[in-house]
Design an enzyme around this catalytic site. Structure first.
Site, mmCIF file in Angstrom:
data_model
loop_
_atom_site.group_PDB
_atom_site.id
_atom_site.type_symbol
_atom_site.label_atom_id
_atom_site.label_comp_id
_atom_site.label_asym_id
_atom_site.label_seq_id
_atom_site.Cartn_x
_atom_site.Cartn_y
_atom_site.Cartn_z
ATOM 1 C CG ASP A 134 -2.117 0.933 1.022
ATOM 2 O OD1 ASP A 134 -2.072 1.776 0.103
ATOM 3 O OD2 ASP A 134 -3.078 0.852 1.808
HETATM 4 C C1 BGC Z 1 -4.882 3.397 0.166
HETATM 5 C C2 BGC Z 1 -5.005 2.384 -0.948
HETATM 6 C C3 BGC Z 1 -4.846 3.083 -2.282
HETATM 7 C C4 BGC Z 1 -3.527 3.808 -2.306
HETATM 8 C C5 BGC Z 1 -3.254 4.528 -3.609
HETATM 9 C C6 BGC Z 1 -3.636 4.249 0.032
HETATM 10 O O1 BGC Z 1 -3.650 5.314 0.929
HETATM 11 O O2 BGC Z 1 -4.889 2.735 1.406
HETATM 12 O O3 BGC Z 1 -6.227 1.714 -0.865
HETATM 13 O O4 BGC Z 1 -4.941 2.163 -3.321
HETATM 14 O O5 BGC Z 1 -3.505 4.770 -1.260
HETATM 15 O O6 BGC Z 1 -4.035 5.646 -3.748
#
Ligand code: BGC
Length: 794
Positions: free
Chosen positions: A286
């Site tokens: 993530d």
């Molecule tokens: C989130 C993810 C997301 C990623 C990219 C993160 O803060 O937890 O779900 O895909 O950002 O935007």
């Protein structure tokens, strides 16, 4: 010379080398090229620096901000607003690929370079919780097909979705992005949407792997959970999705499990995901997840997103100092290359930037209608028939919420409000109220100028206070209109969990409004319909007696108002059912006393400058007793149980038959559903199993299958068939590290919900079956005072 079996591979190898060589000659270089040469040859030609950059994304680039680092080759500007890209190595024929959010529609920037003559809007589909409430995997697959076509046509390679964490607690800020409290529903919905999206030739990233069930302290939280609860509840959905859909990628989560960041946990990403389940794709972090790039590489977390130069440098240093083996790094690189090889960017797909938004909006609307749930309908308050006049109360009747915030948000071209939907459906909407609300909402909006994504993320705009309509105006409306609709709206998203006050529980104004509207309209013998425009569970028990009917519309995507109006008018007969429980009281929630866990502020750091990092932990003392597994086993009455939902018609259940009385390799259960009412409708049929529970603690019943009938005309029947496999009988026996189906008598329960069991039948398993032996991994380091069924001591 006759070729024998031995000479064939040799010839093939020689021919392969010659071919590779000639191909390289064609490119005018002696360098191997991705796709033309083997990955091994490409990897052999890469420098250590290139490898260390390929496993680390190109960096975080906020629209409008200065890029934090230079990118090489294709850049994030290919698709503005996308969440990230990978590093390109043009000399080896390796392009950059683009990844973008999110779970309810593609999140990209809708306007580029201030030029609104050409737009890049995406369809807001209903949120995942609504999709799960359809219980219709074929429909969810269709949503995926439409969704994936937008990913493809906007030049994105991998969608950062779907998300399938478990609704462990109603306050979970991202619950709207997730499907259910039940892993079978979550896993099947995920498989369906992944298969649909990927049928377009683009990838998905199922997330957040795993046990990422809260937003409070999301970057530090240590989730302490038993092996059994982990495997049966928190990993199960991912396992189902990996085995049924083999997604291109998996996204590891921010949290730790039993002491280790998931992105640094070999046993999660390699032992379980790859060795036990057979996952073939790539794992990415993530965004900024985890701490140690070297541990991440070793764990099998192939790609670090969005990527920083420091991570690449650490990887280079570690290889040079022998703390990371080249072999491990090459495996990670190989998986990044395999992902790129599949991608539209590699195939030089000429995307149009013009997906068929009109067609996709229809898909979104159909899905929305199929997932809305009729919670209450006293004296057939619904459907609303005839050309009647509606008095619409509640801010969100005029400003409906299509979906949640954060990376789960979608930049859509429009959202149909409830009142517009009602008007489109031919209802007369009270104009005086409409004017009062719209004037109020516009003036309130001016007080909160629009913020960009990051500003909003850091400091969310509070919802506009509910306008109070009371006294003479309310009485006048009760006189003039035929029916009242009161809409309750809730929004939430990434970065923070929901609160109890003014969120889970209604605000004082909302409580007064419901009471006052009900009194005023009931005094005139007119009805009050409450529409819930929410992304997660709220309190219903304290106010539901005031409403004649309650429609749970969830956050239904951009066609919201049209879809709701179709249900209210009876054009579509509601057929959604709850995939998550509505409790009588928050205190009844099994995780209530362990949510969101404990903080250790004395150990806090300043974090990366933006977020203060407070070490924290949460212990899942409820174990496997999440959602209906708890309420049913411990006889705690919910307000609306898992699997519940009404229809404008009735269904009869009959003729449950099992293919045998004794379990052999499988058992087939068939049951007949008949529409015994007066209008056409669809029924969600659920199969639960009660196990002997002699040697293993078991919930009272567990969902093991579900199906939705076709549209049944009055009097029409359909026979539904389920196959029960050994896996459906097994639980994880921690002492034996095995999935065990114990011998004894099993009851098959066919229900219209988890508590409305309509038909039962039994079979016996004469001898225990060990369906699978697993590894002893992810063991909690402290003892958990885990909830057990009171029925027996185990
Ligand atoms: C989130 C993810 C997301 C990623 C990219 C993160 O803060 O937890 O779900 O895909 O950002 O935007």
């Amino acid at each position: 010379m006759r070729k024998n079996k031995k000479t064939l591979p040799l010839l093939a190898a020689v021919f392969g080398l010659l071919a590779a060589k000639s191909v390289c000659a064609q490119t005018g270089t002696s360098l191997p090229q991705l796709g033309k040469n083997s990955n091994a040859e490409v990897i052999a030609a890469m420098t250590l620096e290139e490898k260390a950059k390929l496993v680390v994304g190109n960096g975080f680039h906020m629209p409008g901000s200065r890029r934090q680092e230079p990118t090489i080759g294709q850049t994030q500007d290919k698709v503005p607003g996308a969440a990230g890209t990978t590093f390109a190595i043009p000399r080896l024929g390796i392009p950059s690929i683009v990844v973008a959010d999110g779970p309810a529609g593609l999140r990209i920037q809708p306007i580029r370079n201030n030029d609104s003559s050409k737009t890049y809007y995406a369809t807001a589909f209903p949120v995942a919780t609504l999709l799960a409430s359809t219980w219709d995997t074929a429909l969810v697959r269709q949503v995926g097909v439409a969704f994936g076509s937008e990913v493809h046509e906007y030049g994105v390679d991998v969608l950062l979705a779907p998300a399938l964490n478990i609704h462990r607690n109603p306050l979970g800020g991202r619950n709207f992005e997730y499907y259910s409290e039940d892993p079978l529903v979550a896993g099947k919905m995920t498989s369906a949407i992944v298969n649909g999206i990927e049928s377009n030739g683009v990838g998905t990233s199922i997330k957040h792997f795993a046990a990422n069930n809260q937003e409070t302290n999301r970057n530090t939280i240590n989730t302490i959970v038993s092996e059994r609860a982990l495997r049966e509840i928190y990993l199960k959905g991912f396992e189902i999705a990996v085995k049924n859909a083999q997604p291109w990628t998996v996204m590891s989560s921010y949290n730790k499990i039993n002491g280790t960041y998931t992105s640094q946990e070999y046993d999660l990403l390699t032992t379980i995901l790859r060795k036990e389940w057979g996952f073939k794709g790539l794992v990415m972090t993530d965004w900024f997840g985890g701490r140690d790039p070297i541990e991440q590489m070793k764990a099998g977390n192939d790609l670090l997103m969005p990527g920083t130069p420091q991570q690449s440098q650490k990887i280079i240093d570690a290889v040079k100092h022998d703390s990371l083996s080249s072999k491990v790094l090459d495996e990670n690189v190989n998986r990044v290359l395999n992902l790129i090889l599949q991608s539209p960017s590699f195939k030089k797909y000429k995307y149009s930037d013009q997906p068929n938004l009109k067609k996709d909006a229809e898909v979104s609307r159909t899905a929305a209608e199929e997932g809305m749930i009729l919670l209450k309908n006293d004296n057939n308050a619904l459907p609303l028939t005839g050309k009647i006049k509606v008095a619409a109360f509640g801010n969100t009747s005029y400003d409906i919420i299509a979906g949640g915030t954060g990376s789960g948000d979608v930049n859509k071209a429009y959202t149909v409000s409830l009142v517009d939907g009602l008007a489109n459906a031919g209802f007369a909407v009270d104009e005086e109220l409409q004017k009062t609300y719209t004037t109020y909402l516009s003036s309130e909006r001016l007080k909160h100028p629009k913020k960009n994504f990051m500003e909003e993320f850091m400091n969310p705009t509070p919802p506009i206070d509910q306008l109070t309509v009371a006294g003479d105006l309310l009485n006048k409306k009760a006189e003039e209109a035929d029916v009242a609709i009161f809409t309750i709206g809730r929004n939430a998203g990434e970065g923070r969990d929901r609160k109890l006050e003014n969120d889970y529980f209604l605000s004082d104004t909302e409580k007064e409004m419901i009471k006052n509207i009900a009194d005023a309209f009931h005094a005139k013998n007119k009805k009050l319909i409450v529409v819930l425009n929410i992304g997660g569970v709220i309190d219903v028990a304290s106010w539901r007696d005031n409403a004649d009917a309650i429609l749970l519309a969830w956050q239904p995507g951009l066609e919201a108002g049209n879809a709701i109006a179709d249900i209210l008018s009876g054009k579509t007969n509601p057929s959604g059912k709850l995939a998550t429980t509505f409790p009588m009281d928050y205190k009844d929630v099994p995780s209530a006393k362990n949510f969101p866990g404990k903080e250790f502020p004395e150990q806090a750091s300043t974090g990366n400058g933006v977020f203060r990092q407070v070490p924290a932990e949460v212990t899942y003392e409820e174990g496997i007793y999440v959602g209906y597994r708890y309420y049913n086993t411990f006889n705690i009455k919910p307000a609306y149980e898992f699997g519940y939902g009404l229809s404008y018609t009735d269904f009869d259940y009959s003729d449950l038959r099992l293919s045998g009385n004794t379990f052999a390799k499988t058992i087939r259960a068939t049951v007949t559903i008949r529409n015994s009412g007066k209008i056409a409708g669809r029924e969600v049929v659920q199969l639960y199993i009660t196990a002997p529970a002699k040697t293993i603690d078991k919930p009272a019943e567990e969902l093991k299958g579900f199906a939705k009938t076709k549209l049944l005309q009055p009097g029409q029947s359909e026979t539904i068939s389920f196959t029960i496999n050994p896996d459906d009988l097994a639980s994880f026996d921690t002492k034996r590290e095995s999935w065990v189906a114990e011998a004894g008598s099993y009851t098959v329960k066919i229900g219209a919900s988890s508590q409305q069991i309509k038909q039962t039948a039994s079979f016996s398993l004469t001898k225990e079956i060990v369906t699978e032996r697993d590894h002893k991994v992810l063991v909690p380091q402290t003892e958990i005072n885990e909830m057990k069924s009171q029925k027996r001591a185990f």
